[in-house]
Write a protein that holds these residues in place. Structure first.
Motif, PDB file in Angstrom:
ATOM      1  N   VAL A 121       2.860   3.478  -4.129  1.00 59.37           N
ATOM      2  CA  VAL A 121       3.667   2.476  -3.428  1.00 59.37           C
ATOM      3  C   VAL A 121       5.121   2.887  -3.582  1.00 59.37           C
ATOM      4  O   VAL A 121       5.593   3.109  -4.699  1.00 59.37           O
ATOM      5  CB  VAL A 121       3.423   1.075  -4.010  1.00 59.37           C
TER       6      VAL A 121
ATOM      7  N   GLY B 202      -1.729  -0.321  -5.395  1.00 60.76           N
ATOM      8  CA  GLY B 202      -1.297  -1.331  -4.438  1.00 60.76           C
ATOM      9  C   GLY B 202      -2.081  -2.612  -4.549  1.00 60.76           C
ATOM     10  O   GLY B 202      -2.707  -2.904  -5.577  1.00 60.76           O
TER      11      GLY B 202
ATOM     12  N   ASN C   7       5.055  -1.544   2.324  1.00 56.44           N
ATOM     13  CA  ASN C   7       5.081  -2.687   1.412  1.00 56.44           C
ATOM     14  C   ASN C   7       4.779  -4.009   2.103  1.00 56.44           C
ATOM     15  O   ASN C   7       5.064  -5.079   1.558  1.00 56.44           O
ATOM     16  CB  ASN C   7       6.439  -2.757   0.706  1.00 56.44           C
TER      17      ASN C   7
ATOM     18  N   THR D 109       0.819  -1.205   0.000  1.00 58.87           N
ATOM     19  CA  THR D 109       0.000   0.000   0.000  1.00 58.87           C
ATOM     20  C   THR D 109       0.855   1.259   0.000  1.00 58.87           C
ATOM     21  O   THR D 109       2.075   1.196   0.184  1.00 58.87           O
ATOM     22  CB  THR D 109      -0.903   0.030   1.258  1.00 58.87           C
TER      23      THR D 109
END
Length: 415
Positions: free
Chosen positions: A54, A236, A19, A15
């Motif tokens: 991200v 994400g 990570n 997200t």
């Protein structure tokens, strides 16, 4: 005959907050924002120059470098998140169980990075310079397809593409496949990677994105606040492992929550706008309640779609009142997009993860950037931050262009 029960035995996430899911969850509960200036391309000419990107994602951590180069960014997210998921769940896919493990993902737009890269190459160098990997890289079903290739899962392999409802529709379809006996375990959720020049330009043209907070990105996503001016695009993955209860018990799996019910509906109204009555959204919530065999008063918590657009937030508020009646005033409601941005097809996946964790951890994430009350949005959106409270049932909502609506209900697991 009692239908099979379905539980969540693994979660993962990539997200704008982190990570991995553990760091993402900690930052979410702390009320931190993952939104910042766009760095994936030069957005200086755009009216919206912020996103939930991200950051520092290294696909080669999870995927051999040569194979990673033959994947779009969304597929890299999918494979990495799936490998994290199976590790969290402790599930080994073997020849003995491979046909019982399905992969069902929600993906809204697919490989925009690939499409834009190779369209530019076409214009610059002509058709003979196009890579034979272009089509396999950009198609949406390569997300679940590559997960299957990397993990050996040979059960149903499906992508749901229903705009911003894609992730919840995937979770609901996965749940249904297990209930119907077509799979024992399903890797499900949502994936998206559309922070690209064309993706941002397209949503900007729709006047859907926030443009007033380019110099203060962390305040841009403000669901249900009177000062909201559009959503913040994000990217994400959010995945869950759904598993038939007896299978989970046999292998001694940890259980985060149970999937209790699923509902979906259509507005039959407009290409991009929800029906202002909220009746279509409410219908999905009612159907999820009916599928779960619950009265409205049984639900304690909702992770709302809460995009931070004027029409969506007021309509969802109206829909929750229609579906829950007087109980709507007692609901605890999170809009976690205030911290992640809107992950489009991945939104329902990561927000399902958040809902399951909220029940499991007895921690309901707050909604940040609630500064000015909107009279049209008058429910409890947890503006004061995370609340540590036990809830038995939580609902997750997602609604998409074309008037497609989806809701799923999770139940706290008490063993």
């Amino acid at each position: 005959m009692n239908r099979p029960r379905v539980v969540i035995t693994g979660v993962s996430g990539i997200t704008p907050l982190a990570n991995d899911i553990n760091t993402t969850w900690k930052r979410l509960l702390a009320g931190e924002s993952g939104i910042g200036p766009i760095t994936l391309f030069d957005a200086s000419d755009y009216t919206s120059r912020i996103a939930g990107e991200v950051k520092d994602f290294a696909p080669e951590t999870w995927i051999p470098a040569k194979q990673a180069r033959r994947m779009d960014r969304f597929t890299q997210f999918a494979v990495a998140a799936a490998r994290m998921l199976l590790e969290d769940a402790g599930l080994e896919i073997t020849p003995a169980n491979a046909e019982d493990v399905a992969v069902i993902l929600g993906i809204g737009l697919g490989g925009l990075h690939t499409l834009e890269t190779w369209h530019t190459k076409l214009l610059e160098s002509g058709p003979n310079k196009i890579s034979p990997f272009m089509i396999p890289m950009l198609i949406s079903n390569m997300g679940p397809g590559q997960i299957s290739i990397f993990t050996g899962a040979k059960g149903p392999n499906i992508v749901t593409t229903t705009a911003c409802a894609s992730g919840i529709h995937a979770v609901g379809t996965a749940y249904s496949e297990i209930v119907l006996g077509r799979a024992t375990s399903v890797i499900t959720g949502g994936v998206e990677a559309t922070v690209t020049p064309l993706g941002v330009a397209g949503f900007t043209a729709l006047k859907a994105l926030s443009t007033h907070f380019n110099d203060d990105p962390a305040r841009a996503s403000r669901p249900f606040d009177a000062g909201r001016d559009g959503f913040v695009i994000g990217e994400g993955a959010g995945l869950l492992l759904l598993e038939e209860l007896e299978s989970a018990r046999r292998r001694g799996a940890k259980i985060y929550a149970e999937v209790a019910g699923y509902g979906a509906s259509g507005d039959a109204h407009h290409m991009t706008a929800p029906h202002e009555t909220g009746e279509g959204m409410a219908a999905a919530m009612r159907r999820a309640l009916r599928d779960a065999g619950l009265q409205p008063g049984a639900v304690d918590y909702i992770n709302a779609h809460g995009t931070s657009t004027q029409l969506n937030d007021s309509t969802e508020t109206r829909a929750m009142k229609l579906a829950f009646g007087d109980h709507a005033k007692k609901l605890k409601i999170s809009a976690t997009k205030s911290m992640t941005g809107h992950l489009l097809g991945a939104a329902g996946g990561i927000e399902s993860v958040f809902t399951a964790l909220a029940l499991h951890e007895e921690a309901l994430p707050g909604t940040i950037n609630q500064e000015t009350p909107d009279p049209a949005c008058d429910l409890d959106y947890l503006a004061g931050g995370t609340e540590h409270v036990a809830c038995e049932y939580g609902m997750c909502n997602s609604f998409g262009f074309g008037g497609t609506n989806a809701s799923v209900i999770f139940k706290k697991w008490v063993g």
